[in-house]
Design a protein around this motif. Structure first.
Motif, PDB file in Angstrom:
ATOM      1  N   UNK A  95       0.843  -1.189   0.000  1.00 47.79           N
ATOM      2  CA  UNK A  95       0.000   0.000   0.000  1.00 47.79           C
ATOM      3  C   UNK A  95       0.880   1.242   0.000  1.00 47.79           C
ATOM      4  N   UNK A  96       0.376   2.311  -0.588  1.00 48.96           N
ATOM      5  CA  UNK A  96       1.146   3.542  -0.581  1.00 48.96           C
ATOM      6  C   UNK A  96       0.344   4.718  -1.083  1.00 48.96           C
ATOM      7  N   UNK A  97       0.965   5.887  -0.967  1.00 47.49           N
ATOM      8  CA  UNK A  97       0.288   7.126  -1.327  1.00 47.49           C
ATOM      9  C   UNK A  97       1.349   8.176  -1.624  1.00 47.49           C
ATOM     10  N   UNK A  98       1.133   8.934  -2.683  1.00 42.29           N
ATOM     11  CA  UNK A  98       2.012  10.054  -3.025  1.00 42.29           C
ATOM     12  C   UNK A  98       1.151  11.279  -3.272  1.00 42.29           C
ATOM     13  N   UNK A  99       1.537  12.390  -2.691  1.00 38.83           N
ATOM     14  CA  UNK A  99       0.908  13.688  -2.940  1.00 38.83           C
ATOM     15  C   UNK A  99       1.998  14.590  -3.510  1.00 38.83           C
ATOM     16  N   UNK A 100       1.898  14.888  -4.804  1.00 41.53           N
ATOM     17  CA  UNK A 100       2.982  15.575  -5.485  1.00 41.53           C
ATOM     18  C   UNK A 100       2.628  16.973  -5.948  1.00 41.53           C
ATOM     19  N   UNK A 101       3.659  17.794  -6.046  1.00 41.47           N
ATOM     20  CA  UNK A 101       3.567  19.147  -6.594  1.00 41.47           C
ATOM     21  C   UNK A 101       4.422  19.171  -7.849  1.00 41.47           C
ATOM     22  N   UNK A 102       3.794  19.385  -8.984  1.00 39.57           N
ATOM     23  CA  UNK A 102       4.550  19.515 -10.220  1.00 39.57           C
ATOM     24  C   UNK A 102       4.724  21.003 -10.525  1.00 39.57           C
ATOM     25  N   UNK A 103       5.946  21.496 -10.380  1.00 41.16           N
ATOM     26  CA  UNK A 103       6.221  22.891 -10.697  1.00 41.16           C
ATOM     27  C   UNK A 103       6.252  23.074 -12.209  1.00 41.16           C
ATOM     28  N   UNK A 104       5.856  24.222 -12.667  1.00 38.31           N
ATOM     29  CA  UNK A 104       5.974  24.518 -14.090  1.00 38.31           C
ATOM     30  C   UNK A 104       7.454  24.515 -14.470  1.00 38.31           C
ATOM     31  N   UNK A 105       7.789  24.078 -15.675  1.00 39.98           N
ATOM     32  CA  UNK A 105       9.183  24.181 -16.101  1.00 39.98           C
ATOM     33  C   UNK A 105       9.653  25.629 -15.975  1.00 39.98           C
ATOM     34  N   UNK A 106      10.640  25.852 -15.144  1.00 36.65           N
ATOM     35  CA  UNK A 106      11.092  27.203 -14.848  1.00 36.65           C
ATOM     36  C   UNK A 106      10.496  27.779 -13.586  1.00 36.65           C
ATOM     37  N   UNK A 107       9.465  27.108 -13.017  1.00 39.07           N
ATOM     38  CA  UNK A 107       8.750  27.659 -11.876  1.00 39.07           C
ATOM     39  C   UNK A 107       9.284  27.274 -10.514  1.00 39.07           C
ATOM     40  N   UNK A 108      10.297  26.404 -10.472  1.00 37.27           N
ATOM     41  CA  UNK A 108      10.846  25.997  -9.180  1.00 37.27           C
ATOM     42  C   UNK A 108      11.862  27.004  -8.646  1.00 37.27           C
ATOM     43  N   UNK A 109      12.567  27.659  -9.532  1.00 39.09           N
ATOM     44  CA  UNK A 109      13.657  28.556  -9.123  1.00 39.09           C
ATOM     45  C   UNK A 109      13.208  29.641  -8.142  1.00 39.09           C
ATOM     46  N   UNK A 110      12.029  30.267  -8.292  1.00 36.41           N
ATOM     47  CA  UNK A 110      11.635  31.282  -7.308  1.00 36.41           C
ATOM     48  C   UNK A 110      11.494  30.733  -5.891  1.00 36.41           C
ATOM     49  N   UNK A 111      11.292  29.426  -5.746  1.00 33.45           N
ATOM     50  CA  UNK A 111      11.214  28.827  -4.419  1.00 33.45           C
ATOM     51  C   UNK A 111      12.590  28.373  -3.918  1.00 33.45           C
ATOM     52  N   UNK A 112      13.534  28.271  -4.821  1.00 35.36           N
ATOM     53  CA  UNK A 112      14.880  27.841  -4.449  1.00 35.36           C
ATOM     54  C   UNK A 112      15.901  28.695  -5.202  1.00 35.36           C
ATOM     55  N   UNK A 113      15.941  29.994  -4.925  1.00 41.04           N
ATOM     56  CA  UNK A 113      16.806  30.898  -5.689  1.00 41.04           C
ATOM     57  C   UNK A 113      18.281  30.745  -5.364  1.00 41.04           C
ATOM     58  N   UNK A 114      18.582  29.907  -4.381  1.00 38.96           N
ATOM     59  CA  UNK A 114      19.973  29.778  -3.956  1.00 38.96           C
ATOM     60  C   UNK A 114      20.831  29.004  -4.941  1.00 38.96           C
ATOM     61  N   UNK A 115      20.224  28.347  -5.910  1.00 36.89           N
ATOM     62  CA  UNK A 115      20.999  27.536  -6.856  1.00 36.89           C
ATOM     63  C   UNK A 115      20.315  27.535  -8.216  1.00 36.89           C
ATOM     64  N   UNK A 116      21.088  27.418  -9.299  1.00 36.38           N
ATOM     65  CA  UNK A 116      20.458  27.278 -10.618  1.00 36.38           C
ATOM     66  C   UNK A 116      19.640  26.000 -10.680  1.00 36.38           C
ATOM     67  N   UNK A 117      18.648  25.974 -11.533  1.00 40.16           N
ATOM     68  CA  UNK A 117      17.786  24.793 -11.645  1.00 40.16           C
ATOM     69  C   UNK A 117      18.583  23.548 -12.025  1.00 40.16           C
ATOM     70  N   UNK A 118      19.647  23.726 -12.771  1.00 41.28           N
ATOM     71  CA  UNK A 118      20.462  22.577 -13.177  1.00 41.28           C
ATOM     72  C   UNK A 118      21.096  21.878 -11.980  1.00 41.28           C
ATOM     73  N   UNK A 119      21.186  22.577 -10.847  1.00 38.75           N
ATOM     74  CA  UNK A 119      21.750  21.969  -9.638  1.00 38.75           C
ATOM     75  C   UNK A 119      20.925  20.777  -9.181  1.00 38.75           C
TER      76      UNK A 119
END
Length: 274
Positions: A95-119
């Motif tokens: 049994x299992x469960x996943x609750x996921x957040x799919x960021x828009x391509x390019x949309x993760x960086x504002x939440x993690x500005x400390x590193x380039x997305x390629x990191x």
């Protein structure tokens, strides 16, 4: 921003997966839609193990999940998954469960500005390494509710509490990726850069910093997604014509890319799932 789509692009053998799990997509709260494409929820209770395979989108995902007999045996936990460059495989058991957040391509960086997305590309790491507030209690608050609306509300609450640094370059990156996804005529990086008013090098730097992969990779990935969906839903695909429509020099190039990504040629894949 567009609402969650209902297609299965990127899922290898979607009928096989969807016959074994409950899969849903939900919109996030309106203030989050600028950077979050959708939430995705999966629940399973399997009599036998099953390996799911995904041809990943150019998106970073944040997930809260548990997989085991119950939450006491395997407590809920959070992960950040960068863009997987190859086929992503996950074995589902019990049994299992996943609750996921799919960021828009390019949309993760504002939440993690400390590193380039390629990191983050090709990496899977504990959510708390990126979001210090993503504690075990946070994971439990997201995963434990039985109702979808309660899980969605918990995801909204968590993300709305996170620092988010608006960035015009992130907006530009999201717009450019959306143009690649929506416009089949986008085939060459040089032409696309020129139409966007950028040099090729500037476009490549933008994608490395805000998307995490190159513009060429994004173009090829969306081509494969389209070919994968057609191979899984139709028996009469004209592969030579599709190759031309997708901008390939010939059918052999499409077959080579499809095989390298999915693991089998498109005709063999079609025979196995249709």
């Amino acid at each position: 921003m567009e609402a969650p789509r209902h297609d299965t692009r990127g899922i290898v053998d979607p009928s096989g997966l969807l016959s074994r799990v409950r899969f849903r997509r939900h919109e996030p709260a309106e203030p989050l839609r600028r950077y979050v494409e959708w939430y995705w929820l999966i629940d399973w209770d399997l009599p036998a193990p099953y390996a799911s395979h995904i041809v990943p989108h150019p998106s970073v995902n944040l997930t809260f999940q548990w997989d085991g007999a119950d939450e006491e045996t395997v407590p809920p936990y959070g992960e950040v998954t960068g863009i997987a460059l190859g086929l992503y495989t996950r074995k589902l058991t019990g049994r299992g469960r996943v609750c996921g957040v799919k960021f828009r391509p390019g949309g993760f960086r504002p939440y993690a500005p400390q590193a380039p997305a390629s990191h983050w590309t090709g990496r899977v790491l504990p959510a708390q390494d990126v979001f210090p507030r993503a504690t075990a209690d946070t994971a439990r608050s997201v995963v434990s509710p039985a109702a979808d609306d309660a899980r969605v509300a918990a995801l909204d609450t968590f993300l709305l509490s996170q620092p988010c640094v608006p960035d015009p370059q992130a907006d530009l990156a999201m717009d450019l990726v959306q143009r690649i996804r929506a416009d089949r005529t986008v085939r060459r990086v040089g032409d696309f850069a020129r139409d966007a008013g950028l040099s090729v090098r500037a476009l490549q730097r933008l994608f490395s910093a805000y998307v995490g992969v190159s513009p060429k990779w994004v173009i090829l990935r969306y081509r494969i997604h389209e070919a994968l969906e057609l191979a899984g839903t139709r028996r009469d695909v004209d592969w030579a014509l599709l190759a031309a429509d997708l901008g390939y020099a010939d059918q052999a190039h499409l077959v080579r890319d499809f095989t390298a990504t999915v693991g089998v040629p498109p005709t063999a894949y079609a025979q196995g799932v249709t």
